[in-house]
Enzyme design. Structure first.
Site, PDB file in Angstrom:
ATOM      1  N   PRO A 260       0.794  -1.241   0.000  1.00  0.00           N
ATOM      2  CA  PRO A 260       0.000   0.000   0.000  1.00  0.00           C
ATOM      3  C   PRO A 260       0.823   1.285   0.000  1.00  0.00           C
ATOM      4  O   PRO A 260       0.250   2.360   0.137  1.00  0.00           O
ATOM      5  CB  PRO A 260      -0.800  -0.124   1.299  1.00  0.00           C
ATOM      6  CG  PRO A 260       0.068  -0.932   2.210  1.00  0.00           C
ATOM      7  CD  PRO A 260       0.809  -1.896   1.324  1.00  0.00           C
ATOM      8  N   CYS A 379       8.785  -9.719   4.626  1.00  0.00           N
ATOM      9  CA  CYS A 379       8.432  -9.720   6.046  1.00  0.00           C
ATOM     10  C   CYS A 379       8.206 -11.180   6.455  1.00  0.00           C
ATOM     11  O   CYS A 379       7.232 -11.507   7.120  1.00  0.00           O
ATOM     12  CB  CYS A 379       7.235  -8.825   6.349  1.00  0.00           C
ATOM     13  SG  CYS A 379       5.751  -9.226   5.422  1.00  0.00           S
TER      14      CYS A 379
HETATM   15  C1  SAM Z   1       4.866  -6.958   0.859  1.00  0.00           C
HETATM   16  S1  SAM Z   1       3.679  -6.182  -0.113  1.00  0.00           S
HETATM   17  C2  SAM Z   1       4.450  -4.646  -0.439  1.00  0.00           C
HETATM   18  C3  SAM Z   1       4.387  -3.655   0.691  1.00  0.00           C
HETATM   19  C4  SAM Z   1       4.852  -2.270   0.265  1.00  0.00           C
HETATM   20  N1  SAM Z   1       6.174  -2.285  -0.307  1.00  0.00           N
HETATM   21  C5  SAM Z   1       4.817  -1.276   1.398  1.00  0.00           C
HETATM   22  O1  SAM Z   1       5.856  -0.988   2.005  1.00  0.00           O
HETATM   23  O2  SAM Z   1       3.744  -0.733   1.688  1.00  0.00           O
HETATM   24  C6  SAM Z   1       3.850  -7.013  -1.618  1.00  0.00           C
HETATM   25  C7  SAM Z   1       3.087  -6.397  -2.769  1.00  0.00           C
HETATM   26  O3  SAM Z   1       3.495  -7.059  -3.958  1.00  0.00           O
HETATM   27  C8  SAM Z   1       2.427  -7.012  -4.869  1.00  0.00           C
HETATM   28  N2  SAM Z   1       2.731  -7.965  -5.948  1.00  0.00           N
HETATM   29  C9  SAM Z   1       2.706  -9.315  -5.897  1.00  0.00           C
HETATM   30  N3  SAM Z   1       3.083  -9.834  -7.084  1.00  0.00           N
HETATM   31  C10 SAM Z   1       3.378  -8.777  -7.892  1.00  0.00           C
HETATM   32  C11 SAM Z   1       3.805  -8.649  -9.235  1.00  0.00           C
HETATM   33  N4  SAM Z   1       4.048  -9.730 -10.012  1.00  0.00           N
HETATM   34  N5  SAM Z   1       3.987  -7.423  -9.736  1.00  0.00           N
HETATM   35  C12 SAM Z   1       3.754  -6.322  -8.993  1.00  0.00           C
HETATM   36  N6  SAM Z   1       3.331  -6.383  -7.715  1.00  0.00           N
HETATM   37  C13 SAM Z   1       3.153  -7.591  -7.163  1.00  0.00           C
HETATM   38  C14 SAM Z   1       1.227  -7.318  -4.005  1.00  0.00           C
HETATM   39  O4  SAM Z   1       0.034  -6.848  -4.618  1.00  0.00           O
HETATM   40  C15 SAM Z   1       1.583  -6.564  -2.720  1.00  0.00           C
HETATM   41  O5  SAM Z   1       0.967  -5.297  -2.720  1.00  0.00           O
END
Ligand code: SAM
Length: 443
Positions: A260, A379
């Site tokens: 987010p 995480c």
């Molecule tokens: C750990 S969360 C990221 C948290 C964010 N960096 C923060 O600090 O608020 C992982 C994110 O990766 C996204 N995600 C998963 N696979 C992805 C892909 N192939 N390409 C882009 N985003 C991806 C998910 O929708 C999720 O929002």
């Protein structure tokens, strides 16, 4: 509605939330959002507390319920078991008077359309008050599913008990001050000035310069400067990512899994004149939150709905100087904040997650400029998602090297060195569990 009727309704709502997580596989956030819609604002904190505690101590509570019942409940009455869990969580973990907790929970049995079981709920909860209970199985003693305990023991032979204990704690509320607008010390003084009790309201973490830990959580609406972007909610371990990239003015920065948007906003708050940030995520709903956060904090980034593992679809061919890959993972390092993770994850999720993490790393590496840095973050506390991924990648990629651990001594000393990268374990100085590995590309 009388107070008693409202109290019973709240217990019934809590039982439905626990049931949705346990039986229907819903996330706690989604189930609570639904329940919130039918719950007055003032009662929501108690609803959340009851659901969190019932799930936080799930395995202990279920073993306790089994010991209190002379025979298991029928499948069709599973919701009553969830109500009993809510009842026991109240009696064991909260400051609600036991008499009220029992009466309101018994009344909730009727609201759940199980009036015939009201007597049983009453008897079980009263018996729990008379008889002491000692958890016997490892699952109940450590409050984790067996597969997760096995995985923790394998990955962390010396630390697994510490990790399991930390996962059962409540996480503190951490803030990140926007260093473009204020600093952590000034914000702490502001909080102290607002509070006339004389008690410490917040403390700092040397090495995480923008981090402020609140002595007690509070709704964001009650945080001075939240609406105007002086401060955001973000765990201190998550705050290590943006500065770790050692980005400078004029650089092209990619935040590859941005939603987010906590780390995107943090990057944008660092003084990097002329730097450009591209924030992408493949979840459109979550991506909207990135833009919201940037607007609130006064940050700037190009926000793009895209698949990071298919750069051919969106990359303009200009290399990035810095890439943050905050990969999707099991979230096993943030169980304190999301106790439902222990119920929702399966051992079989790990290979599937590892395949996605590996694919993301492989796809993004060609986008990094020679001499550039890529920070891989999860995480998670599981090696299969962390050092195993980065270790395999380094072994196969001739132009990739691991950069030494975090350039900040204060934080480095809190991390455990892994074969590749470093791990903050959950609970260390109040932080969430995060893994970091910084890779550089040969010039
Ligand atoms: C750990 S969360 C990221 C948290 C964010 N960096 C923060 O600090 O608020 C992982 C994110 O990766 C996204 N995600 C998963 N696979 C992805 C892909 N192939 N390409 C882009 N985003 C991806 C998910 O929708 C999720 O929002």
């Amino acid at each position: 509605m009388t107070a008693a009727a409202a109290g019973a309704k709240l217990r019934a709502a809590a039982a439905r939330v626990v049931h949705a997580v346990r039986i229907e596989g819903s996330s706690l956030d989604a189930a609570l959002a639904k329940a919130d819609a039918g719950t007055p604002l003032t009662e929501r904190p108690l609803l959340h507390h009851l659901c969190y505690e019932s799930l936080r101590f799930h395995w202990q509570i279920r073993e306790h319920i089994a010991a209190l019942l002379s025979k298991p409940l029928a499948r069709r009455d599973a919701i009553v078991e969830d109500l009993l869990a809510v009842g026991l969580a109240q009696l064991e973990q909260s400051r609600i008077k036991p008499h009220a907790a029992v009466t309101l929970t018994v009344e909730a049995t009727r609201l759940l359309k199980k009036p015939k079981l009201a007597g049983l709920v009453n008897a079980v909860l009263r018996r729990s008050q008379r008889e002491s209970f000692t958890a016997e199985s490892d699952e109940a003693r450590f409050n984790h599913p067996a597969w997760m305990l096995d995985q923790l023991k394998q990955d962390w032979p010396e630390h697994w008990e510490q990790i399991a204990a930390a996962n059962n704690e409540r996480a503190p509320m951490w803030l990140r001050v926007n260093v473009k607008k204020t600093d952590a010390q000034s914000y702490c003084r502001l909080l102290a000035a607002e509070d006339d009790t004389g008690a410490a309201t917040a403390d700092l973490l040397p090495g995480a310069d923008a981090a402020v830990r609140l002595a007690a959580p509070r709704p964001v609406e009650r945080l001075p400067g939240f609406a105007t972007g002086e401060v955001s909610v973000q765990d201190a371990a998550a705050q290590l990512a943006a500065p770790w990239l050692l980005a400078a003015g004029g650089m092209r920065i990619l935040d590859a899994c941005a939603a987010p948007g906590g780390k995107t906003a943090h990057l944008s708050e660092l003084a990097l004149p002329g730097a450009t940030i591209t924030a992408i995520d493949n979840d459109a709903d979550r991506l909207a939150l990135v833009q919201e956060t940037l607007t609130r904090t006064g940050g700037c980034a190009s926000v793009l709905h895209a698949d990071a593992s298919a750069p051919g679809d969106w990359w303009d061919g200009q290399p990035f100087d810095r890439i943050l890959l905050d990969a999707p993972c099991s979230a096993s390092g943030v169980i304190r904040r999301h106790p439902d993770i222990r119920l929702l994850r399966r051992a079989s999720d790990l290979p599937a997650l590892a395949a996605r993490q590996h694919a993301l790393l492989e796809a993004l590496w060609p986008l990094l400029a020679p001499g550039g840095k890529l920070l891989y973050v999860t995480c998670s506390v599981f090696a299969a998602e962390n050092d195993a991924i980065v270790g395999d990648f380094l072994a196969a990629q001739a132009d990739a090297d691991e950069e030494c651990l975090l350039p900040n001594n204060n934080i480095r000393d809190l991390m455990l060195k892994k074969p590749v990268g470093g791990q903050v374990l959950p609970g260390i100085r109040g932080m969430d569990g995060f893994y970091y590995a910084c890779l550089t590309k040969s010039p």
